[in-house]
Design a protein around this motif. Sequence first.
Motif, PDB file in Angstrom:
ATOM      1  N   ASP A 145       5.082   5.044  14.272  1.00 57.81           N
ATOM      2  CA  ASP A 145       3.894   5.416  15.018  1.00 57.81           C
ATOM      3  C   ASP A 145       2.863   4.289  14.920  1.00 57.81           C
ATOM      4  N   VAL A 146       1.718   4.479  15.552  1.00 54.86           N
ATOM      5  CA  VAL A 146       0.717   3.410  15.640  1.00 54.86           C
ATOM      6  C   VAL A 146       0.226   2.986  14.263  1.00 54.86           C
ATOM      7  N   LEU A 147      -0.076   3.960  13.395  1.00 49.08           N
ATOM      8  CA  LEU A 147      -0.600   3.622  12.079  1.00 49.08           C
ATOM      9  C   LEU A 147       0.434   2.901  11.218  1.00 49.08           C
ATOM     10  N   ALA A 148       1.700   3.341  11.284  1.00 46.91           N
ATOM     11  CA  ALA A 148       2.754   2.694  10.514  1.00 46.91           C
ATOM     12  C   ALA A 148       3.001   1.279  11.020  1.00 46.91           C
ATOM     13  N   THR A 149       2.926   1.092  12.326  1.00 44.46           N
ATOM     14  CA  THR A 149       3.106  -0.236  12.903  1.00 44.46           C
ATOM     15  C   THR A 149       1.998  -1.175  12.463  1.00 44.46           C
ATOM     16  N   ARG A 150       0.756  -0.677  12.473  1.00 43.53           N
ATOM     17  CA  ARG A 150      -0.371  -1.502  12.025  1.00 43.53           C
ATOM     18  C   ARG A 150      -0.218  -1.870  10.548  1.00 43.53           C
ATOM     19  N   ALA A 151       0.231  -0.921   9.734  1.00 42.93           N
ATOM     20  CA  ALA A 151       0.413  -1.191   8.311  1.00 42.93           C
ATOM     21  C   ALA A 151       1.489  -2.245   8.080  1.00 42.93           C
TER      22      ALA A 151
ATOM     23  N   ARG B 112       8.293   9.150  -5.755  1.00 42.90           N
ATOM     24  CA  ARG B 112       8.751  10.310  -4.979  1.00 42.90           C
ATOM     25  C   ARG B 112      10.142  10.048  -4.437  1.00 42.90           C
ATOM     26  N   ARG B 113      10.964  11.089  -4.342  1.00 43.02           N
ATOM     27  CA  ARG B 113      12.260  10.950  -3.679  1.00 43.02           C
ATOM     28  C   ARG B 113      12.051  10.568  -2.214  1.00 43.02           C
ATOM     29  N   THR B 114      12.918   9.709  -1.709  1.00 46.55           N
ATOM     30  CA  THR B 114      12.754   9.257  -0.328  1.00 46.55           C
ATOM     31  C   THR B 114      13.196  10.312   0.683  1.00 46.55           C
ATOM     32  N   GLU B 115      13.907  11.330   0.225  1.00 47.62           N
ATOM     33  CA  GLU B 115      14.266  12.425   1.123  1.00 47.62           C
ATOM     34  C   GLU B 115      12.987  13.079   1.644  1.00 47.62           C
ATOM     35  N   GLY B 116      12.850  13.162   2.961  1.00 49.55           N
ATOM     36  CA  GLY B 116      11.658  13.737   3.553  1.00 49.55           C
ATOM     37  C   GLY B 116      10.565  12.732   3.862  1.00 49.55           C
ATOM     38  N   PHE B 117      10.778  11.452   3.538  1.00 42.98           N
ATOM     39  CA  PHE B 117       9.792  10.424   3.889  1.00 42.98           C
ATOM     40  C   PHE B 117       9.647  10.322   5.403  1.00 42.98           C
ATOM     41  N   SER B 118       8.451  10.015   5.852  1.00 42.64           N
ATOM     42  CA  SER B 118       8.251   9.700   7.266  1.00 42.64           C
ATOM     43  C   SER B 118       8.910   8.369   7.580  1.00 42.64           C
ATOM     44  N   GLN B 119       9.026   8.049   8.873  1.00 40.18           N
ATOM     45  CA  GLN B 119       9.640   6.776   9.256  1.00 40.18           C
ATOM     46  C   GLN B 119       8.832   5.602   8.711  1.00 40.18           C
ATOM     47  N   GLY B 120       7.511   5.707   8.735  1.00 38.19           N
ATOM     48  CA  GLY B 120       6.680   4.639   8.200  1.00 38.19           C
ATOM     49  C   GLY B 120       6.853   4.473   6.701  1.00 38.19           C
TER      50      GLY B 120
ATOM     51  N   GLU C 190       0.825  -1.210   0.000  1.00 37.54           N
ATOM     52  CA  GLU C 190       0.000   0.000   0.000  1.00 37.54           C
ATOM     53  C   GLU C 190       0.858   1.259   0.000  1.00 37.54           C
ATOM     54  N   MET C 191       1.780   1.327  -0.985  1.00 38.84           N
ATOM     55  CA  MET C 191       2.685   2.472  -1.063  1.00 38.84           C
ATOM     56  C   MET C 191       2.760   3.030  -2.491  1.00 38.84           C
ATOM     57  N   LYS C 192       1.708   2.826  -3.278  1.00 38.30           N
ATOM     58  CA  LYS C 192       1.719   3.324  -4.658  1.00 38.30           C
ATOM     59  C   LYS C 192       1.969   4.831  -4.750  1.00 38.30           C
ATOM     60  N   PRO C 193       1.356   5.664  -3.874  1.00 34.81           N
ATOM     61  CA  PRO C 193       1.609   7.109  -3.986  1.00 34.81           C
ATOM     62  C   PRO C 193       3.062   7.497  -3.703  1.00 34.81           C
TER      63      PRO C 193
END
Length: 260
Positions: free
Chosen positions: A172-178, A136-144, A129-132
Motif C-alpha cells: 500500500d502507499v504507506l508501505a511503499t513510502r517506508a 512477533r511471528r510473521t504469520e499474519g504480517f501485513s504485506q508491508g 523502523e520495524m522494532k515492534p
Amino acid sequence: MIEVQALFKSFTVGRGRQQRVVPAVAGVDFTAANGAITGLLGANGAGKTTTLRMAAALIEPDAGCIRVDGIDVAQQPSQALARMGMLSDARGLYPRLTARENIVYFGRLHGMSTADASARADVLAAVLEMKPLLDRRTEGFSQGERMKTALARALVHDPANIVLDEPTNGLDVLATRALREALRRLRDDQGKCIVFSTHIMQEVERLCDHVVVVAQGRTVASGSVQQLMDQVGSSDFEDTFVQLAFDAAPSAAPAAGAPR
C-alpha cells in the motif's frame, strides 16, 4: 558495483513438433554504481526478472557475464553471492518463526554466529523502523511488514550490493513510502549499490539515480530520468518510457553474435 555485460538467455518451451526456443534476455548491458540506486525499468516480460535470477546464480546465462565487485557470478557464485543481498519477494518467510528468527536463520546460512545475527537484526530493525515486529511471528504480517522482514533478512550479512525484484508489488502507499525511505538511507548513509527492478514509472522518478530501460530482452536506453526525457524531447517520464520501450524498441530478430 554490479556489472552486466552482453547478457543472453533463451528457454525451450513446448514438446515435440511444438517445441520452440524463446529468447528471454537478448543483450542486456548495464553498470550499477556504489552509492546509487539503479532502476531496471521495463514492461512485464521485458526480461528483468530473468536478468536478476542470473545475477543471483539461479540460472546460467547462455552468453555474457555478470560481475559483483569484480567477481564473476558464473565462475565464483558463492563469493559473488556473499557480496549481494537478494530480495525477490516477501512470501518466503517462515510463518511459525518470528521476524528475528527468520533474520537470524539467514544470518546463520551466511556463516554468522547466532549472537552476531541477532545483534544485526536489532540494527536492521532500527534502520527499517520495524522494532515492534522483531519478536512477533510473521504469520499474519501485513504485506508491508513482510517486505520489511524480507529486506532485513537479505541485509543480515551486510552486503555491499542489494538487488530487489519489483519489491513494491502488493504494497500500500504507506508501505511503499517506508520502503523508499529505507532504500534511500541504505544508499546515502551506507553507500550501498542498489538495483531496483520495476515497471512503475513513479517509483523510478522518485527513487532512482540511474535508469536502465529494457525492452524485448535488450537494453534500449540508460541514463538519469532527466537525461532520458531530454533524449526523446519529452517533459513527461511516462511518455519517455513508452517511446523508448515500445515506439523505438528493437525487432525480435537476434542480434549479430547472439546465441541461437
